[in-house]
Design a protein around this motif. Structure first.
Motif, PDB file in Angstrom:
ATOM      1  N   PHE A 163       0.848  -1.207   0.000  1.00 15.22           N
ATOM      2  CA  PHE A 163       0.000   0.000   0.000  1.00 15.22           C
ATOM      3  C   PHE A 163       0.882   1.256   0.000  1.00 15.22           C
ATOM      4  O   PHE A 163       0.654   2.194  -0.770  1.00 15.22           O
ATOM      5  CB  PHE A 163      -0.927  -0.021   1.223  1.00 15.22           C
ATOM      6  N   ILE A 164       1.913   1.265   0.869  1.00 15.59           N
ATOM      7  CA  ILE A 164       2.830   2.416   0.940  1.00 15.59           C
ATOM      8  C   ILE A 164       3.510   2.613  -0.419  1.00 15.59           C
ATOM      9  O   ILE A 164       3.587   3.724  -0.939  1.00 15.59           O
ATOM     10  CB  ILE A 164       3.897   2.211   2.048  1.00 15.59           C
ATOM     11  N   GLY A 165       3.991   1.490  -1.002  1.00 18.00           N
ATOM     12  CA  GLY A 165       4.701   1.555  -2.287  1.00 18.00           C
ATOM     13  C   GLY A 165       3.821   2.054  -3.419  1.00 18.00           C
ATOM     14  O   GLY A 165       4.265   2.807  -4.299  1.00 18.00           O
ATOM     15  N   GLN A 166       2.542   1.634  -3.404  1.00 16.00           N
ATOM     16  CA  GLN A 166       1.640   2.029  -4.495  1.00 16.00           C
ATOM     17  C   GLN A 166       1.165   3.471  -4.345  1.00 16.00           C
ATOM     18  O   GLN A 166       0.889   4.146  -5.330  1.00 16.00           O
ATOM     19  CB  GLN A 166       0.452   1.060  -4.564  1.00 16.00           C
ATOM     20  N   SER A 167       1.081   3.953  -3.083  1.00 16.06           N
ATOM     21  CA  SER A 167       0.565   5.319  -2.904  1.00 16.06           C
ATOM     22  C   SER A 167       1.683   6.368  -2.808  1.00 16.06           C
ATOM     23  O   SER A 167       1.486   7.507  -3.203  1.00 16.06           O
ATOM     24  CB  SER A 167      -0.337   5.389  -1.669  1.00 16.06           C
ATOM     25  N   MET A 168       2.878   5.969  -2.304  1.00 11.54           N
ATOM     26  CA  MET A 168       3.959   6.954  -2.117  1.00 11.54           C
ATOM     27  C   MET A 168       5.209   6.636  -2.937  1.00 11.54           C
ATOM     28  O   MET A 168       6.232   7.291  -2.778  1.00 11.54           O
ATOM     29  CB  MET A 168       4.334   7.017  -0.625  1.00 11.54           C
ATOM     30  N   GLY A 169       5.141   5.607  -3.786  1.00 13.36           N
ATOM     31  CA  GLY A 169       6.312   5.209  -4.568  1.00 13.36           C
ATOM     32  C   GLY A 169       7.035   4.056  -3.885  1.00 13.36           C
ATOM     33  O   GLY A 169       7.045   3.976  -2.640  1.00 13.36           O
ATOM     34  N   TRP A 170       7.621   3.155  -4.682  1.00 14.52           N
ATOM     35  CA  TRP A 170       8.233   1.926  -4.135  1.00 14.52           C
ATOM     36  C   TRP A 170       9.367   2.206  -3.154  1.00 14.52           C
ATOM     37  O   TRP A 170       9.618   1.431  -2.246  1.00 14.52           O
ATOM     38  CB  TRP A 170       8.700   1.007  -5.263  1.00 14.52           C
ATOM     39  N   ARG A 171      10.051   3.354  -3.318  1.00 12.15           N
ATOM     40  CA  ARG A 171      11.177   3.669  -2.415  1.00 12.15           C
ATOM     41  C   ARG A 171      10.686   3.847  -0.977  1.00 12.15           C
ATOM     42  O   ARG A 171      11.405   3.525  -0.026  1.00 12.15           O
ATOM     43  CB  ARG A 171      11.904   4.932  -2.887  1.00 12.15           C
ATOM     44  N   ALA A 172       9.456   4.350  -0.837  1.00  9.90           N
ATOM     45  CA  ALA A 172       8.881   4.559   0.501  1.00  9.90           C
ATOM     46  C   ALA A 172       8.711   3.226   1.243  1.00  9.90           C
ATOM     47  O   ALA A 172       8.823   3.173   2.470  1.00  9.90           O
ATOM     48  CB  ALA A 172       7.537   5.278   0.382  1.00  9.90           C
ATOM     49  N   SER A 173       8.453   2.139   0.482  1.00  7.87           N
ATOM     50  CA  SER A 173       8.327   0.809   1.107  1.00  7.87           C
ATOM     51  C   SER A 173       9.633   0.434   1.803  1.00  7.87           C
ATOM     52  O   SER A 173       9.623  -0.052   2.940  1.00  7.87           O
ATOM     53  CB  SER A 173       8.003  -0.258   0.060  1.00  7.87           C
ATOM     54  N   PHE A 174      10.751   0.663   1.104  1.00  7.71           N
ATOM     55  CA  PHE A 174      12.061   0.319   1.680  1.00  7.71           C
ATOM     56  C   PHE A 174      12.410   1.253   2.847  1.00  7.71           C
ATOM     57  O   PHE A 174      13.045   0.832   3.817  1.00  7.71           O
ATOM     58  CB  PHE A 174      13.146   0.335   0.609  1.00  7.71           C
ATOM     59  N   ALA A 175      11.951   2.523   2.769  1.00  8.53           N
ATOM     60  CA  ALA A 175      12.173   3.462   3.885  1.00  8.53           C
ATOM     61  C   ALA A 175      11.433   2.959   5.129  1.00  8.53           C
ATOM     62  O   ALA A 175      11.977   2.977   6.241  1.00  8.53           O
ATOM     63  CB  ALA A 175      11.696   4.861   3.505  1.00  8.53           C
ATOM     64  N   ALA A 176      10.183   2.481   4.932  1.00  6.42           N
ATOM     65  CA  ALA A 176       9.392   1.960   6.064  1.00  6.42           C
ATOM     66  C   ALA A 176      10.088   0.752   6.688  1.00  6.42           C
ATOM     67  O   ALA A 176      10.125   0.600   7.921  1.00  6.42           O
ATOM     68  CB  ALA A 176       7.994   1.577   5.582  1.00  6.42           C
ATOM     69  N   ILE A 177      10.667  -0.107   5.833  1.00  5.82           N
ATOM     70  CA  ILE A 177      11.372  -1.304   6.334  1.00  5.82           C
ATOM     71  C   ILE A 177      12.618  -0.891   7.122  1.00  5.82           C
ATOM     72  O   ILE A 177      12.910  -1.457   8.182  1.00  5.82           O
ATOM     73  CB  ILE A 177      11.747  -2.242   5.159  1.00  5.82           C
ATOM     74  N   ALA A 178      13.345   0.119   6.615  1.00 10.17           N
ATOM     75  CA  ALA A 178      14.549   0.603   7.324  1.00 10.17           C
ATOM     76  C   ALA A 178      14.170   1.122   8.714  1.00 10.17           C
ATOM     77  O   ALA A 178      14.880   0.875   9.701  1.00 10.17           O
ATOM     78  CB  ALA A 178      15.232   1.696   6.505  1.00 10.17           C
ATOM     79  N   ILE A 179      13.016   1.811   8.814  1.00  8.24           N
ATOM     80  CA  ILE A 179      12.550   2.321  10.118  1.00  8.24           C
ATOM     81  C   ILE A 179      12.243   1.151  11.068  1.00  8.24           C
ATOM     82  O   ILE A 179      12.611   1.180  12.248  1.00  8.24           O
ATOM     83  CB  ILE A 179      11.321   3.247   9.940  1.00  8.24           C
ATOM     84  N   MET A 180      11.592   0.091  10.525  1.00  5.64           N
ATOM     85  CA  MET A 180      11.331  -1.112  11.344  1.00  5.64           C
ATOM     86  C   MET A 180      12.654  -1.711  11.844  1.00  5.64           C
ATOM     87  O   MET A 180      12.755  -2.158  12.984  1.00  5.64           O
ATOM     88  CB  MET A 180      10.602  -2.184  10.520  1.00  5.64           C
ATOM     89  N   GLY A 181      13.666  -1.700  10.975  1.00  5.82           N
ATOM     90  CA  GLY A 181      15.001  -2.201  11.344  1.00  5.82           C
ATOM     91  C   GLY A 181      15.599  -1.404  12.492  1.00  5.82           C
ATOM     92  O   GLY A 181      16.191  -1.971  13.416  1.00  5.82           O
TER      93      GLY A 181
END
Length: 399
Positions: A163-181
């Protein structure tokens, strides 16, 4: 002295909070592995590569886990376990950070390979730490709590990341994962106790512990079980749309239900393995093979197909905590390496299953997938049964 001992026992009584920091780490790693499936078209469009080329980001990740993890575990075996977890999480955050800013396909592939290296070693070392945080009779359940992060990533993390990737661009998905890390890293710093270092076995001793025939047999059993899972799961969307007759939008919800089955199975499997380890592993493989055989009939009806899929998810993942503990038991002198090798074998099974499934669709049909999956899981069951009978006979002879 007595009071500190009492406190130590009490802390080992329930499942400690420290286990949750491992669960969060597992969640982040599960999300980075699977989210790419949901944002594949976006990545392909943005980086001007074909869907097939973008798909290689999944294949190379699985191979990175399979090949890189045991090598990294052997090279880092002298680092204290808490320090090693922090190092791995640091690399994981770095890899996902690079993915956020990757200017082209090659850099993104490099970032994926870097995060893949941390995957198997994190689960290998994490499983050993989890099993030491609790009483011996709760080991499999503790491993299942850590592994739950991986399964919850499938239910919540992947749809959310997509959902994040489709609404804010795929790079945002990886940013969200980095925050979880980063959250997992902080949790490990605060909650994971310093582990007393084991007597360090040399690299040769570690590898010798790994090449015992029974251990290798169980790695093969795990790979066959995963191949049976991924031969069907990789192609579950086309199967549900073309054979069961579901609309494309419904598939996401069915996968959420599958994920709920997976999480429940993982927890139940941990408890069963603590009760009777090898019999529970064999019973679960047999149940999985039967469920896949039943799926060959139920996949034609929307309601029965979904019910079967939930049961199949539960059974497929119920076996994993037990397999992890069994592999660690078989390599007493190198449990982290054995546990990591178990993830490598599993990922090779994932890749092989997806490949076999592709061949089945090309040369037989989409509807042949469930029985081919059942055959692969049955092979895992038969090999495990042979090992069980051999062990019972050996015990009777020595008695």
């Amino acid at each position: 002295m007595a009071s500190s001992q009492l406190h130590h026992t009490a802390s080992k009584e329930a499942f400690p909070v420290s286990l949750l920091s491992l669960t969060v780490g597992a969640f982040a790693i599960g999300m980075t592995e699977f989210v790419i499936m949901g944002i594949l078209p976006n990545v392909a469009d943005d980086l001007n590569v074909s869907i097939a080329s973008a798909g290689q980001l999944i294949t190379m990740y699985a191979l990175g886990v399979a090949v890189g993890a045991p090598i990294l575990t052997v090279l880092t075996h002298k680092i204290p376990q808490k320090k090693l977890l922090l190092l791995l999480m640091g690399l994981f955050i770095l890899g996902n950070g690079i993915a956020v800013f990757a200017p082209n396909y090659a850099v993104l592939m490099g970032a994926r390979m870097l995060t893949a290296l941390t995957h198997g070693t994190f689960f290998g070392v994490g499983a050993v730490i989890a099993s030491r945080l609790v009483r011996p009779d709760k080991r499999a359940a503790a491993v299942s709590i850590m592994m739950a992060g991986l399964t919850i990533a499938n239910i919540i993390g992947v749809p959310l990341g997509t959902f994040i990737g489709q609404s804010m661009g795929w790079r945002a998905s990886f940013a969200a994962i980095a925050i979880m890390g980063i959250i997992a890293l902080v949790g490990i710093i605060i909650f994971i106790p310093k582990q007393y270092p084991d007597k360090h076995s040399s690299m040769v001793q570690q590898i010798t512990a790994l090449i015992k025939p029974r251990l290798l047999l169980f790695l093969l059993i795990g790979a066959l079980g995963n191949a049976g899972l991924f031969a069907v799961f990789t192609y579950i969307a086309p199967l549900l749309i073309e054979i069961t007759g579901y609309a494309e939008q419904s598939v996401t919800w069915i996968l959420v239900l599958f994920g709920i089955g997976v999480t429940a199975g993982n927890m139940i499997g941990g408890k069963l393995a603590d009760w009777k380890l090898l019999p529970s592993i064999l019973g679960i493989y047999l149940a999985t093979a039967i469920i896949l055989t039943v799926f060959t009939l139920t996949m034609y009806h929307p309601v029965t197909a979904v019910l079967t899929i939930i049961l199949w998810g539960a059974a497929s993942f119920a076996v994993m905590p037990g397999m992890q503990v069994r592999v660690m038991n078989l390599a007493q002198s190198a449990p982290a390496l054995a546990s990591t090798a178990s993830h490598s074998a599993g990922n090779l099974g994932n890749a092989a299953g997806a490949f076999i499934g592709g061949l089945v669709i090309t040369h037989l049909s989409l509807s042949s997938l469930p029985w081919v999956g059942a055959v692969l899981v049955s092979l895992a069951f038969l090999l495990g049964m042979a090992c069980y009978i051999y062990e019972r006979r050996a015990a009777a002879v020595s008695a």
